[in-house]
Design an enzyme around this catalytic site. Sequence first.
Site, PDB file in Angstrom:
ATOM      1  N   ASP A  60     -27.065  81.305 -22.367  1.00 39.84           N
ATOM      2  CA  ASP A  60     -26.022  80.609 -23.137  1.00 39.84           C
ATOM      3  C   ASP A  60     -26.429  79.139 -23.219  1.00 39.84           C
ATOM      4  O   ASP A  60     -26.512  78.459 -22.183  1.00 39.84           O
ATOM      5  CB  ASP A  60     -24.693  80.780 -22.364  1.00 39.84           C
ATOM      6  CG  ASP A  60     -23.529  80.087 -23.036  1.00 39.84           C
ATOM      7  OD1 ASP A  60     -23.759  79.215 -23.903  1.00 39.84           O
ATOM      8  OD2 ASP A  60     -22.382  80.417 -22.689  1.00 39.84           O
ATOM      9  N   ASN A  87     -30.903  76.338 -33.118  1.00 37.43           N
ATOM     10  CA  ASN A  87     -30.186  77.018 -34.197  1.00 37.43           C
ATOM     11  C   ASN A  87     -28.823  77.559 -33.770  1.00 37.43           C
ATOM     12  O   ASN A  87     -27.922  77.700 -34.591  1.00 37.43           O
ATOM     13  CB  ASN A  87     -31.068  78.157 -34.722  1.00 37.43           C
ATOM     14  CG  ASN A  87     -30.304  79.117 -35.608  1.00 37.43           C
ATOM     15  OD1 ASN A  87     -30.050  78.843 -36.780  1.00 37.43           O
ATOM     16  ND2 ASN A  87     -29.902  80.260 -35.048  1.00 37.43           N
ATOM     17  N   SER A 139     -25.722  70.482 -40.647  1.00 36.07           N
ATOM     18  CA  SER A 139     -25.009  71.096 -41.775  1.00 36.07           C
ATOM     19  C   SER A 139     -24.630  69.985 -42.743  1.00 36.07           C
ATOM     20  O   SER A 139     -24.426  68.835 -42.305  1.00 36.07           O
ATOM     21  CB  SER A 139     -23.732  71.781 -41.282  1.00 36.07           C
ATOM     22  OG  SER A 139     -22.894  72.077 -42.374  1.00 36.07           O
ATOM     23  N   TYR A 152     -16.411  71.258 -36.017  1.00 32.38           N
ATOM     24  CA  TYR A 152     -17.755  71.654 -36.459  1.00 32.38           C
ATOM     25  C   TYR A 152     -18.488  70.459 -37.096  1.00 32.38           C
ATOM     26  O   TYR A 152     -19.654  70.184 -36.780  1.00 32.38           O
ATOM     27  CB  TYR A 152     -17.613  72.807 -37.451  1.00 32.38           C
ATOM     28  CG  TYR A 152     -18.905  73.385 -37.963  1.00 32.38           C
ATOM     29  CD1 TYR A 152     -19.678  74.233 -37.163  1.00 32.38           C
ATOM     30  CD2 TYR A 152     -19.350  73.119 -39.258  1.00 32.38           C
ATOM     31  CE1 TYR A 152     -20.853  74.785 -37.648  1.00 32.38           C
ATOM     32  CE2 TYR A 152     -20.514  73.668 -39.747  1.00 32.38           C
ATOM     33  CZ  TYR A 152     -21.271  74.508 -38.943  1.00 32.38           C
ATOM     34  OH  TYR A 152     -22.442  75.054 -39.435  1.00 32.38           O
TER      35      TYR A 152
HETATM   36  P1  NAD Z   1     -24.626  83.180 -37.123  1.00 30.94           P
HETATM   37  O1  NAD Z   1     -23.255  83.155 -36.563  1.00 30.94           O
HETATM   38  O2  NAD Z   1     -25.057  84.336 -37.941  1.00 30.94           O
HETATM   39  O3  NAD Z   1     -25.696  82.966 -35.950  1.00 30.94           O
HETATM   40  C1  NAD Z   1     -25.500  82.075 -34.896  1.00 30.94           C
HETATM   41  C2  NAD Z   1     -26.279  82.570 -33.698  1.00 30.94           C
HETATM   42  O4  NAD Z   1     -26.033  81.684 -32.593  1.00 30.94           O
HETATM   43  C3  NAD Z   1     -25.832  83.975 -33.241  1.00 30.94           C
HETATM   44  O5  NAD Z   1     -26.975  84.755 -32.985  1.00 30.94           O
HETATM   45  C4  NAD Z   1     -25.071  83.694 -31.957  1.00 30.94           C
HETATM   46  O6  NAD Z   1     -25.136  84.757 -31.018  1.00 30.94           O
HETATM   47  C5  NAD Z   1     -25.793  82.467 -31.446  1.00 30.94           C
HETATM   48  N1  NAD Z   1     -25.000  81.730 -30.470  1.00 30.94           N
HETATM   49  C6  NAD Z   1     -23.715  81.283 -30.581  1.00 30.94           C
HETATM   50  N2  NAD Z   1     -23.333  80.673 -29.455  1.00 30.94           N
HETATM   51  C7  NAD Z   1     -24.380  80.719 -28.603  1.00 30.94           C
HETATM   52  C8  NAD Z   1     -24.594  80.264 -27.277  1.00 30.94           C
HETATM   53  N3  NAD Z   1     -23.633  79.619 -26.596  1.00 30.94           N
HETATM   54  N4  NAD Z   1     -25.798  80.468 -26.698  1.00 30.94           N
HETATM   55  C9  NAD Z   1     -26.777  81.119 -27.363  1.00 30.94           C
HETATM   56  N5  NAD Z   1     -26.636  81.586 -28.622  1.00 30.94           N
HETATM   57  C10 NAD Z   1     -25.446  81.391 -29.236  1.00 30.94           C
HETATM   58  O7  NAD Z   1     -24.759  81.816 -37.931  1.00 30.94           O
HETATM   59  P2  NAD Z   1     -25.834  81.330 -39.011  1.00 30.94           P
HETATM   60  O8  NAD Z   1     -25.122  81.234 -40.292  1.00 30.94           O
HETATM   61  O9  NAD Z   1     -27.098  82.087 -38.919  1.00 30.94           O
HETATM   62  O10 NAD Z   1     -26.050  79.827 -38.496  1.00 30.94           O
HETATM   63  C11 NAD Z   1     -27.182  79.379 -37.782  1.00 30.94           C
HETATM   64  C12 NAD Z   1     -27.114  77.860 -37.671  1.00 30.94           C
HETATM   65  O11 NAD Z   1     -27.081  77.269 -38.962  1.00 30.94           O
HETATM   66  C13 NAD Z   1     -25.850  77.380 -36.946  1.00 30.94           C
HETATM   67  O12 NAD Z   1     -26.158  76.256 -36.147  1.00 30.94           O
HETATM   68  C14 NAD Z   1     -24.943  76.970 -38.093  1.00 30.94           C
HETATM   69  O13 NAD Z   1     -24.005  76.009 -37.693  1.00 30.94           O
HETATM   70  C15 NAD Z   1     -25.951  76.420 -39.072  1.00 30.94           C
HETATM   71  N6  NAD Z   1     -25.450  76.426 -40.441  1.00 30.94           N
HETATM   72  C16 NAD Z   1     -25.109  77.573 -41.089  1.00 30.94           C
HETATM   73  C17 NAD Z   1     -24.617  77.519 -42.380  1.00 30.94           C
HETATM   74  C18 NAD Z   1     -24.231  78.734 -43.162  1.00 30.94           C
HETATM   75  O14 NAD Z   1     -23.753  78.583 -44.284  1.00 30.94           O
HETATM   76  N7  NAD Z   1     -24.418  79.940 -42.663  1.00 30.94           N
HETATM   77  C19 NAD Z   1     -24.482  76.278 -43.015  1.00 30.94           C
HETATM   78  C20 NAD Z   1     -24.831  75.125 -42.331  1.00 30.94           C
HETATM   79  C21 NAD Z   1     -25.332  75.203 -41.049  1.00 30.94           C
END
Ligand code: NAD
Length: 244
Positions: A60, A87, A139, A152
């Site tokens: 974590d 990520n 983001s 966020y």
């Molecule tokens: P997602 O929810 O599909 O994936 C996030 C991953 O982080 C998951 O595998 C989850 O298990 C893991 N995670 C969460 N908390 C954790 C912890 N405490 N320890 C270890 N792992 C942990 O999200 P995504 O859309 O793939 O986003 C990935 C990154 O990109 C994130 O940082 C998100 O904020 C950023 N982001 C996403 C978007 C979007 O539109 N999807 C836009 C801007 C930024």
Amino acid sequence: MNRVAFITGGTRGIGRQIAITLAKAGYDVAVNYRAENEDLTITKSEIEKCNVKCLPVQGDVSEFEDSENMVKQVIEQFGRIDVLINNAGITKDTLLMRMKKEDFEAVLQVNLVGTFNVTKSVIPYMMKQKEGRVINLSSVVGISGNAGQANYAASKAGIIGFTKSLAKELGSRNILVNAVAPGFIETQMTDVLKDEMKEEIKKTIPLKRMGTVEDVANVVKFLASEESSYITGQVIQVDGGMLM
Ligand code: NAD
């Protein structure tokens, strides 16, 4: 010897695609996951199809000790970490009026403190290597703010300050630190939005579509590569022109 990448939260969504894209580019990939599930199995098998090594590391990121242990495991197995991709991230969206202190703290703890925890654990090894790349997932809402996402947006803005500060601290050590700021990307994180809302959002994007995980992963691959060796402290938006 292959270059080594370590991706937090790397078993689904954007993280998984970054892992696969880097594997295709010949990196050995360490993938952090929290709980063993089908996502991990799929990701591991996709990476191994590329004839590179995959090391799953459980932990974590919001816990400093977990982060240190994960990094130690990657070093024991692969001997180095060339690229760290922070990520892992969560959302707990609601208006401030309804946002509990716990909702604010939880998001900050995973997104911002988690980025600190893992980076702090990796940097001593990158210093010894005399090179390294850190790529942080921010983001566009960390730049623009967004109603319903005070927690966020604050975490993602914090990541930008963290990125720029480290770029200044570590440039002389040949460690390059950049952030990627995605707009709206099709993943499980954005699946929770209603279809009408998605349509409204698309209208505000000059390219008139949501981004794909490949759109983000390709930029990360560039920032990890030799081609970007004069870029540090930058925030690269991958948002179809949504925020200018
Ligand atoms: P997602 O929810 O599909 O994936 C996030 C991953 O982080 C998951 O595998 C989850 O298990 C893991 N995670 C969460 N908390 C954790 C912890 N405490 N320890 C270890 N792992 C942990 O999200 P995504 O859309 O793939 O986003 C990935 C990154 O990109 C994130 O940082 C998100 O904020 C950023 N982001 C996403 C978007 C979007 O539109 N999807 C836009 C801007 C930024």
